[in-house]
Design a protein around this motif. Structure first.
Motif, PDB file in Angstrom:
ATOM      1  N   THR A  84     -48.579 -56.418 -38.400  1.00 35.79           N
ATOM      2  CA  THR A  84     -47.884 -57.551 -38.997  1.00 35.79           C
ATOM      3  C   THR A  84     -47.824 -58.738 -38.057  1.00 35.79           C
ATOM      4  OG1 THR A  84     -46.525 -56.055 -40.324  1.00 35.79           O
ATOM      5  CG2 THR A  84     -45.712 -58.302 -40.048  1.00 35.79           C
ATOM      6  N   SER A  85     -47.608 -58.481 -36.780  1.00 40.48           N
ATOM      7  CA  SER A  85     -47.538 -59.540 -35.775  1.00 40.48           C
ATOM      8  C   SER A  85     -47.591 -58.889 -34.402  1.00 40.48           C
ATOM      9  CB  SER A  85     -46.229 -60.337 -35.925  1.00 40.48           C
ATOM     10  OG  SER A  85     -45.108 -59.489 -35.707  1.00 40.48           O
ATOM     11  N   GLY A  86     -47.622 -59.717 -33.359  1.00 39.28           N
ATOM     12  CA  GLY A  86     -47.583 -59.157 -32.018  1.00 39.28           C
ATOM     13  C   GLY A  86     -48.689 -59.635 -31.119  1.00 39.28           C
ATOM     14  N   ALA A  87     -48.860 -58.942 -29.997  1.00 40.60           N
ATOM     15  CA  ALA A  87     -49.819 -59.332 -28.966  1.00 40.60           C
ATOM     16  C   ALA A  87     -51.203 -58.780 -29.295  1.00 40.60           C
ATOM     17  CB  ALA A  87     -49.344 -58.825 -27.601  1.00 40.60           C
ATOM     18  N   TYR A  88     -51.824 -59.356 -30.305  1.00 37.58           N
ATOM     19  CA  TYR A  88     -53.154 -58.931 -30.756  1.00 37.58           C
ATOM     20  C   TYR A  88     -54.054 -60.165 -30.828  1.00 37.58           C
ATOM     21  CZ  TYR A  88     -50.438 -54.840 -32.008  1.00 37.58           C
ATOM     22  OH  TYR A  88     -49.593 -53.761 -31.968  1.00 37.58           O
TER      23      TYR A  88
END
Length: 253
Positions: A73-77
């Protein structure tokens, strides 16, 4: 009657100006020439999405798809694009499990199941791709192979969730190999998939599920393919980059 869909997957092609020109040509041709009840989906690069959306927002037949989404969904990617991001710019469909994603980026059935879940959770319609390579086709195990792709990535869904999914069958062995899948071969695999879906979800859902053909569909073979009982349209690659060819395919129903 099942929904008729023609989706154009631009892959990694077109600058922004080229993409906008192509979109405008397609919109105008559809307005002038297409009278049937066909859902048209354009899947440009991520960098085109907002501008293409601005061009198609007042049309009823043309809809916007992304070529992929993250399983997160979100994050450090870094470099990934999430389903919530896509939904926020007006994307309606997302292609999941394309053969090139499976081959070049090693996407697994389990990973694709997570992408399907996150797409549905954000009100995106998955266009779920499945299909077999030449080796699988030649060893005769292609029915089992393709059905397992569907089972492993989709059969965890509840009935109402699965009812929102579009299937796209890609005979990988017939894409860029010089080999051609006949309409009979396409119909055989589509019928197999529909029967398999029916075993899990019942005849009513199976009969309503659109199954698109994604194996080198062009203006000269689209009419024959789309006449098959279980072929509900196409996921178009190269021919979607030419407005004339793409519109002629849309008119093939």
């Amino acid at each position: 009657m099942r929904q008729k869909i023609v989706a154009g997957n631009w892959k990694m092609n077109n600058t922004l100006d080229e993409g906008l020109k192509l979109t405008s040509e397609i919109i105008n041709m559809i307005s002038d020439e297409v009278r049937g009840d066909v859902t048209v989906v354009l899947a440009p690069s991520f960098v085109h999405l907002t501008r293409v959306k601005s061009l198609i927002k007042d049309t009823k037949k043309v809809h916007l798809a992304a070529q992929n989404c993250s399983e997160h969904t979100s994050g450090a990617y870094t470099g990934e694009v999430s389903a919530p991001m896509l939904a926020s710019v007006g994307v309606e469909y997302v292609i999941i499990g394309h053969s090139e994603r499976r081959e070049y980026f090693n996407e697994t059935n389990e990973q694709l199941a997570r992408k399907v879940d996150i797409a549905l959770a954000n009100d995106l319609i998955p266009i779920f791709c499945c299909g077999e390579a030449l080796e699988v086709r030649e060893n005769g195990l292609y029915h089992e192979f393709v059905c397992n792709q569907v089972k492993d990535s989709l059969f965890h869904l509840h009935d109402d969730q699965f009812s929102k999914v579009v299937i796209a069958y890609e005979p990988i062995w017939a894409i860029g190999t010089g080999k051609t899948a006949s309409s009979d071969q396409a119909q055989e695999m589509h019928a197999t998939l529909r029967e398999y879906i029916g075993e899990r979800y019942g005849t009513d859902i199976a009969e309503k599920t659109p199954i698109l053909y994604g194996g080198s569909c062009k203006p000269d073979n689209a009419k024959e393919l789309f006449a098959c009982k279980d072929v509900d349209g196409g996921l178009i690659g190269g021919a979607s980059l030419k407005s004339r060819d793409f519109t002629d395919i849309i008119k093939s129903f």
